[in-house]
Write an enzyme that holds these catalytic residues in place. Sequence first.
Site, PDB file in Angstrom:
ATOM      1  N   ASN A  24       6.836  -8.616   1.142  1.00  0.00           N
ATOM      2  CA  ASN A  24       7.537  -7.347   1.358  1.00  0.00           C
ATOM      3  C   ASN A  24       7.210  -6.682   2.693  1.00  0.00           C
ATOM      4  OD1 ASN A  24       8.576  -4.491   0.473  1.00  0.00           O
ATOM      5  ND2 ASN A  24       6.368  -4.209   0.836  1.00  0.00           N
ATOM      6  N   SER A  61      17.314  -7.236   3.415  1.00  0.00           N
ATOM      7  CA  SER A  61      17.876  -5.886   3.584  1.00  0.00           C
ATOM      8  C   SER A  61      19.395  -6.025   3.490  1.00  0.00           C
ATOM      9  CB  SER A  61      17.493  -5.372   4.978  1.00  0.00           C
ATOM     10  OG  SER A  61      18.268  -4.242   5.333  1.00  0.00           O
ATOM     11  N   ALA A  86       5.979   1.066  -4.740  1.00  0.00           N
ATOM     12  CA  ALA A  86       6.846   1.281  -5.918  1.00  0.00           C
ATOM     13  C   ALA A  86       7.001  -0.016  -6.722  1.00  0.00           C
ATOM     14  CB  ALA A  86       8.214   1.813  -5.477  1.00  0.00           C
ATOM     15  N   ASP A 141      -3.780  -8.317   7.585  1.00  0.00           N
ATOM     16  CA  ASP A 141      -2.724  -8.269   8.603  1.00  0.00           C
ATOM     17  C   ASP A 141      -1.911  -9.541   8.418  1.00  0.00           C
ATOM     18  OD1 ASP A 141      -1.106  -8.470  10.813  1.00  0.00           O
ATOM     19  OD2 ASP A 141      -2.638  -7.816  12.240  1.00  0.00           O
ATOM     20  N   LYS A 183      16.337 -10.018   9.291  1.00  0.00           N
ATOM     21  CA  LYS A 183      16.698  -9.946   7.877  1.00  0.00           C
ATOM     22  C   LYS A 183      17.732 -11.022   7.512  1.00  0.00           C
ATOM     23  CE  LYS A 183      13.733  -6.812   6.809  1.00  0.00           C
ATOM     24  NZ  LYS A 183      12.603  -7.162   5.921  1.00  0.00           N
ATOM     25  N   ALA A 231       0.819  -1.225   0.000  1.00  0.00           N
ATOM     26  CA  ALA A 231       0.000   0.000   0.000  1.00  0.00           C
ATOM     27  C   ALA A 231       0.844   1.263   0.000  1.00  0.00           C
ATOM     28  CB  ALA A 231      -0.933   0.002   1.210  1.00  0.00           C
ATOM     29  N   TYR A 241      16.117  -6.446  14.425  1.00  0.00           N
ATOM     30  CA  TYR A 241      15.794  -6.242  12.995  1.00  0.00           C
ATOM     31  C   TYR A 241      16.856  -6.923  12.125  1.00  0.00           C
ATOM     32  CZ  TYR A 241      14.787  -3.850   8.558  1.00  0.00           C
ATOM     33  OH  TYR A 241      14.492  -3.578   7.237  1.00  0.00           O
ATOM     34  N   ILE A 250       8.188   1.117  -0.322  1.00  0.00           N
ATOM     35  CA  ILE A 250       8.845   0.407  -1.438  1.00  0.00           C
ATOM     36  C   ILE A 250       7.873  -0.563  -2.101  1.00  0.00           C
ATOM     37  CG2 ILE A 250      10.913  -0.841  -2.141  1.00  0.00           C
ATOM     38  CD1 ILE A 250      12.225  -0.134   0.499  1.00  0.00           C
ATOM     39  N   GLY A 251       6.966  -1.158  -1.311  1.00  0.00           N
ATOM     40  CA  GLY A 251       5.996  -2.119  -1.870  1.00  0.00           C
ATOM     41  C   GLY A 251       5.111  -1.470  -2.914  1.00  0.00           C
TER      42      GLY A 251
HETATM   43  N1  LIG Z   1      13.183   1.531   3.840  1.00  0.00           N
HETATM   44  C1  LIG Z   1      14.362   0.929   3.891  1.00  0.00           C
HETATM   45  O1  LIG Z   1      15.422   1.573   4.002  1.00  0.00           O
HETATM   46  C2  LIG Z   1      14.457  -0.562   3.782  1.00  0.00           C
HETATM   47  C3  LIG Z   1      15.743  -1.112   3.609  1.00  0.00           C
HETATM   48  C4  LIG Z   1      15.861  -2.492   3.512  1.00  0.00           C
HETATM   49  C5  LIG Z   1      14.757  -3.290   3.581  1.00  0.00           C
HETATM   50  N2  LIG Z   1      13.518  -2.726   3.742  1.00  0.00           N
HETATM   51  C6  LIG Z   1      12.387  -3.641   3.810  1.00  0.00           C
HETATM   52  O2  LIG Z   1      11.495  -3.337   2.749  1.00  0.00           O
HETATM   53  C7  LIG Z   1      10.157  -3.656   3.143  1.00  0.00           C
HETATM   54  C8  LIG Z   1       9.270  -2.446   2.929  1.00  0.00           C
HETATM   55  O3  LIG Z   1       9.753  -1.395   3.748  1.00  0.00           O
HETATM   56  P1  LIG Z   1       9.314   0.132   3.552  1.00  0.00           P
HETATM   57  O4  LIG Z   1      10.512   0.954   3.833  1.00  0.00           O
HETATM   58  O5  LIG Z   1       8.587   0.296   2.276  1.00  0.00           O
HETATM   59  O6  LIG Z   1       8.331   0.284   4.805  1.00  0.00           O
HETATM   60  P2  LIG Z   1       7.052   1.226   4.980  1.00  0.00           P
HETATM   61  O7  LIG Z   1       6.878   1.367   6.447  1.00  0.00           O
HETATM   62  O8  LIG Z   1       7.166   2.460   4.140  1.00  0.00           O
HETATM   63  O9  LIG Z   1       5.872   0.338   4.370  1.00  0.00           O
HETATM   64  C9  LIG Z   1       5.557  -0.908   4.929  1.00  0.00           C
HETATM   65  C10 LIG Z   1       4.193  -1.337   4.469  1.00  0.00           C
HETATM   66  O10 LIG Z   1       3.920  -2.574   5.167  1.00  0.00           O
HETATM   67  C11 LIG Z   1       2.626  -2.480   5.720  1.00  0.00           C
HETATM   68  N3  LIG Z   1       2.509  -3.314   6.917  1.00  0.00           N
HETATM   69  C12 LIG Z   1       3.068  -3.122   8.134  1.00  0.00           C
HETATM   70  N4  LIG Z   1       2.654  -4.068   8.992  1.00  0.00           N
HETATM   71  C13 LIG Z   1       1.826  -4.889   8.296  1.00  0.00           C
HETATM   72  C14 LIG Z   1       1.060  -6.028   8.627  1.00  0.00           C
HETATM   73  N5  LIG Z   1       1.050  -6.549   9.872  1.00  0.00           N
HETATM   74  N6  LIG Z   1       0.316  -6.630   7.663  1.00  0.00           N
HETATM   75  C15 LIG Z   1       0.297  -6.122   6.401  1.00  0.00           C
HETATM   76  N7  LIG Z   1       0.971  -5.020   6.033  1.00  0.00           N
HETATM   77  C16 LIG Z   1       1.737  -4.414   6.970  1.00  0.00           C
HETATM   78  C17 LIG Z   1       2.418  -0.999   6.038  1.00  0.00           C
HETATM   79  O11 LIG Z   1       1.033  -0.674   6.166  1.00  0.00           O
HETATM   80  C18 LIG Z   1       3.088  -0.325   4.848  1.00  0.00           C
HETATM   81  O12 LIG Z   1       2.195  -0.150   3.779  1.00  0.00           O
HETATM   82  C19 LIG Z   1      10.259  -4.129   4.602  1.00  0.00           C
HETATM   83  O13 LIG Z   1      10.340  -5.533   4.645  1.00  0.00           O
HETATM   84  C20 LIG Z   1      11.565  -3.521   5.068  1.00  0.00           C
HETATM   85  O14 LIG Z   1      12.128  -4.231   6.145  1.00  0.00           O
HETATM   86  C21 LIG Z   1      13.349  -1.384   3.831  1.00  0.00           C
END
Ligand SMILES: NC(=O)c1ccc[n+]([C@@H]2O[C@H](COP(=O)([O-])OP(=O)(O)OC[C@H]3O[C@@H](n4cnc5c(N)ncnc54)[C@H](O)[C@@H]3O)[C@@H](O)[C@H]2O)c1
Length: 265
Positions: A94, A141, A22, A67, A158, A16, A154, A19-20
């Site tokens: 994701n 990650s 995108a 969820d 990962k 929603a 965390y 990065i997801g």
């Molecule tokens: N942002 C970074 O720098 C980064 C770096 C490496 C890895 N990641 C990984 O990439 C993925 C996405 O991260 P992001 O930065 O886009 O995070 P974000 O917080 O921007 O988005 C996360 C999304 O996951 C959803 N979410 C959270 N808990 C949930 C649940 N219980 N059930 C369903 N949906 C749920 C949120 O509503 C949100 O839409 C994650 O696994 C994160 O660990 C992010």
Amino acid sequence: MVFDIKNKIALITGGAAGIGLAYTRELLRNGAKAVTIADVDASKGEKSAKDLNAEFGGNKVIFVQTDVTKADQLEAAFKTAINTWKGLDIVINNAGIMNDANWELQIAINCNHVVRGSLLAIQYMGKNHGGKGGVVVNIASILGLQELAGCPVYVGTKHFVVGLDRSFGTPFFHNLTGIQFLTMCPGVTDTPLISEAGRFALQGMGNIAKELVEGLGSLPEQAPEDVAKGMITLITKGENGSVWVAEGGEPIYEVKIPQRQTLRK
Ligand SMILES: NC(=O)c1ccc[n+]([C@@H]2O[C@H](COP(=O)([O-])OP(=O)(O)OC[C@H]3O[C@@H](n4cnc5c(N)ncnc54)[C@H](O)[C@@H]3O)[C@@H](O)[C@H]2O)c1
């Protein structure tokens, strides 16, 4: 192996926002037929689906409030996706949080959901269940490949994803299921996960929030769209079991994880 995204059907957890979201847009840009967003946030999920349908013309995205820590909800998202689009080819597990203060929830989302999402992908796409195979990308990650003092749990979650995915990405599972398991390791990417990280550090550990913010701040940054471009390379070109890094807006690259026998000090 070369995998063609054209006309493929995808499901993305946590799609929603961040990065997801995108990934969803980039898959559609590259000709995917349809994407199911499975996310806990209903207002962002509904809006993202509406915006993407307007952008890409027509009925290509559905949102299923999910969820991912609830087994029945995650399975319901798979069933809705398959009933709606009459197939499933790509699953991206994701959804993830950075929250060592609530480490049990963090493990439930970052680890348990990735296991369950992988098992559901096998159940609904695997040749061993009458399916035609496909691609699963699990999101780790760069912190699945290094240590960081600011968020030890965390980092552990990962590393878990890397080990899980490399093991599902072995010939045994590929012969059984026809599914390729790939691992994406994003670097620091501009989303709330990073900007709010300091609020969710472990409690009672001195200046750990500062340590976390400084640790993340010392790493190269990028936009969600940079990772999403790398996702297309990963899905179309990644070998089963391979682990890739998308960092600093640079082109994605594969990492070679050394055999443990070579690690002896
Ligand atoms: N942002 C970074 O720098 C980064 C770096 C490496 C890895 N990641 C990984 O990439 C993925 C996405 O991260 P992001 O930065 O886009 O995070 P974000 O917080 O921007 O988005 C996360 C999304 O996951 C959803 N979410 C959270 N808990 C949930 C649940 N219980 N059930 C369903 N949906 C749920 C949120 O509503 C949100 O839409 C994650 O696994 C994160 O660990 C992010």
